[in-house]
Motif scaffolding. Structure first.
Motif, PDB file in Angstrom:
ATOM      1  N   GLU A  37       0.822  -1.201   0.000  1.00 19.70           N
ATOM      2  CA  GLU A  37       0.000   0.000   0.000  1.00 19.70           C
ATOM      3  C   GLU A  37       0.858   1.252   0.000  1.00 19.70           C
ATOM      4  OE1 GLU A  37      -2.817  -0.112   3.141  1.00 19.70           O
ATOM      5  OE2 GLU A  37      -3.692  -2.025   2.539  1.00 19.70           O
ATOM      6  N   SER A  38       0.257   2.358  -0.384  1.00 16.05           N
ATOM      7  CA  SER A  38       0.968   3.638  -0.420  1.00 16.05           C
ATOM      8  C   SER A  38       1.491   3.975   0.973  1.00 16.05           C
ATOM      9  CB  SER A  38       0.028   4.738  -0.907  1.00 16.05           C
ATOM     10  OG  SER A  38       0.674   5.991  -0.906  1.00 16.05           O
ATOM     11  N   ALA A  69       6.548  -2.424   7.333  1.00 19.46           N
ATOM     12  CA  ALA A  69       5.130  -2.661   7.048  1.00 19.46           C
ATOM     13  C   ALA A  69       4.973  -3.765   6.004  1.00 19.46           C
ATOM     14  CB  ALA A  69       4.472  -1.373   6.562  1.00 19.46           C
ATOM     15  N   ILE A  70       5.822  -3.731   4.988  1.00 22.84           N
ATOM     16  CA  ILE A  70       5.774  -4.789   3.969  1.00 22.84           C
ATOM     17  C   ILE A  70       6.130  -6.128   4.603  1.00 22.84           C
ATOM     18  CG2 ILE A  70       6.782  -5.632   1.812  1.00 22.84           C
ATOM     19  CD1 ILE A  70       7.270  -2.698   1.043  1.00 22.84           C
ATOM     20  N   ILE A 100      10.126  -0.087  -4.368  1.00 21.33           N
ATOM     21  CA  ILE A 100       9.034  -1.057  -4.487  1.00 21.33           C
ATOM     22  C   ILE A 100       7.739  -0.301  -4.755  1.00 21.33           C
ATOM     23  CG2 ILE A 100       7.651  -2.784  -3.270  1.00 21.33           C
ATOM     24  CD1 ILE A 100      10.156  -3.593  -1.740  1.00 21.33           C
ATOM     25  N   GLN A 101       7.025  -0.707  -5.785  1.00 22.74           N
ATOM     26  CA  GLN A 101       5.837   0.013  -6.209  1.00 22.74           C
ATOM     27  C   GLN A 101       4.585  -0.465  -5.489  1.00 22.74           C
ATOM     28  OE1 GLN A 101       5.400   0.131 -10.461  1.00 22.74           O
ATOM     29  NE2 GLN A 101       7.506   0.798 -10.807  1.00 22.74           N
ATOM     30  N   GLU A 104      -5.155   1.429 -13.475  1.00 22.36           N
ATOM     31  CA  GLU A 104      -4.729   0.086 -13.095  1.00 22.36           C
ATOM     32  C   GLU A 104      -5.813  -0.528 -12.212  1.00 22.36           C
ATOM     33  OE1 GLU A 104      -0.930   0.045 -11.287  1.00 22.36           O
ATOM     34  OE2 GLU A 104       0.150   0.440 -13.148  1.00 22.36           O
ATOM     35  N   ILE A 105      -6.339  -1.635 -12.650  1.00 24.80           N
ATOM     36  CA  ILE A 105      -7.414  -2.298 -11.917  1.00 24.80           C
ATOM     37  C   ILE A 105      -6.819  -3.425 -11.089  1.00 24.80           C
ATOM     38  CG2 ILE A 105      -9.648  -3.413 -12.111  1.00 24.80           C
ATOM     39  CD1 ILE A 105      -9.479  -0.524 -13.222  1.00 24.80           C
ATOM     40  N   GLY A 106      -6.940  -3.337  -9.784  1.00 27.04           N
ATOM     41  CA  GLY A 106      -6.409  -4.363  -8.894  1.00 27.04           C
ATOM     42  C   GLY A 106      -7.298  -5.595  -8.858  1.00 27.04           C
TER      43      GLY A 106
END
Length: 385
Positions: free
Chosen positions: A78-79, A85-86, A115-116, A202-204
């Motif tokens: 997430e942003s 957190a990752i 990391i995106q 971008e569709i998740g």
């Protein structure tokens, strides 16, 4: 030694000079002592044991899986997520053995800072280093990219979304019936026409039909804020809803640098006939008549077609002022042009070359007729008309 002293000494022994008689302890007392000692020893053992474990956590190698992993696990970055957190996300999903193992490999690799945001297909029980290698490669992101071009009606946009996603048109239509959930402004009055912003999305894999539409409205909000939509509307004596309608007409009629000029033509026509011509408040825009006819695209309308929708509020050959809603989705340039019309006396414009988009602007009706004749001559030698 006198008898008196001997007697006194016997009755009152010197302080500290005699030991008290020891009292014999019974079986119960011995048991209590044994229990207390056992508890103390047990506490010391646990304390030392935990201390060793803590030292191991702090100074020893963190738990880490050794293999490349198995199966498939979908995780989301997430942003604003940090490496920690990752790491927590991966640990909770069973991808890595410990958060610290991931933090360690991420801290040692500068690529981790890039990391995106998005979804990634990971595996269960991966080595932390392998997990990082997967995350730093943008090609591993799970994406479904959809491009919605400018100038489409809601019905056209829904058709594209239904074709490119797993949701049906009916599911999108259902979501559109909840305008508050989509984030539409109050002045849209629940009508999404014009507010589903044209862009690439971008569709998740976890996005719903409502989520996708909400993204489009959110992107519109960004463009509106960038253009100062509400502030410009106030400065021009119009409502934000009216500016969005003007933007949709500009999108339908103009290209690039011509948009601010077309914006000026619309305002000039709305504000009065002018001293050198005018249309008495009639915008006479074909695109709006086409909207009333239920068709898209830039198509010249005939007199018969105009008459067939004479009662429509979108027939700008019959109705003065603006149509009641936008007629299509304007892009950022059209929204900006609606709030910042160019300075000029024009009341007319004619696109004289459909291939290049060359458009000429006229102040008088006679000039307009000249440019219209030029357009007709172009059409005699072009298949674009």
């Amino acid at each position: 030694m006198s008898e008196d002293r001997a007697t006194s000494t016997a009755e009152h022994p010197p302080e500290g000079g005699a030991r008290r008689a020891r009292k014999k302890r019974g079986p119960l007392g011995v048991f209590v002592i044994v229990v207390v000692v056992a508890l103390i020893c047990g506490g010391l053992y646990l304390g030392v044991s935990k201390g060793v474990d803590w030292l191991g956590d702090q100074f020893g190698a963190p738990d880490d899986f050794s293999g490349p992993g198995t199966g498939e696990v979908l995780v989301e970055v997430e942003s604003g997520d940090t490496s920690a957190a990752i790491g927590r996300t991966l640990k909770e999903a069973g991808v890595v053995a410990s958060v610290q193992a991931f933090i360690d490999v991420a801290s040692a690799d500068s690529r981790s800072s890039a990391i995106q945001v998005g979804y990634y297909n990971m595996r269960s029980e991966m080595a932390a280093a392998d997990a990082l290698e997967l995350l730093v490669e943008p090609a591993n992101r799970v994406t479904n990219t959809i491009t919605v071009p400018e100038g489409l009606r809601v019905v056209d946009i829904v058709e594209i979304l239904a074709d490119k996603t797993d949701f049906s048109g009916a599911e999108y239509e259902k979501a559109l019936k909840n305008p508050k959930a989509l984030g539409l402004p109050d002045y849209a009055e629940g009508n999404p026409e014009g507010y589903l912003f044209p862009a690439t999305y971008e569709i998740g894999p976890k996005d719903s039909a409502a989520d996708i539409l909400a993204k489009m409205v959110s992107r519109w909000r960004q463009a509106a804020d960038d253009a100062g939509l509400e502030e410009r509307a106030s400065a021009l004596g119009r409502s934000p809803a009216e500016l969005m309608t003007i933007a949709s007409l500009i999108e339908a009629e103009g290209r690039g640098d011509d948009m601010p000029k077309i914006s000026r033509v619309i305002y000039n026509r709305l504000d009065g006939p002018g001293s050198k011509g005018g249309t008495n408040g009639l915008l006479q825009i074909d695109a709006s008549v086409n909207y009333a006819l239920g068709r898209k695209g830039v198509i010249a309308v005939t007199t018969a077609e105009i008459d067939s929708v004479a009662d429509s509020p979108y027939n700008l050959y019959k109705v003065t002022g603006l149509p009641p809603t936008p007629i299509e989705a304007p892009g950022a340039d059209a929204i900006a042009a609606a709030g910042a019309p160019a300075d000029g006396p024009w009341y007319y414009y004619v696109t004289v070359d459909l291939a290049t988009g060359e458009t000429k602007f006229a102040e008088t009706y006679d000039e307009f007729l000249q440019y219209k004749a030029e357009y007709k001559a172009y059409c005699e030698t072009s298949d674009a008309c």
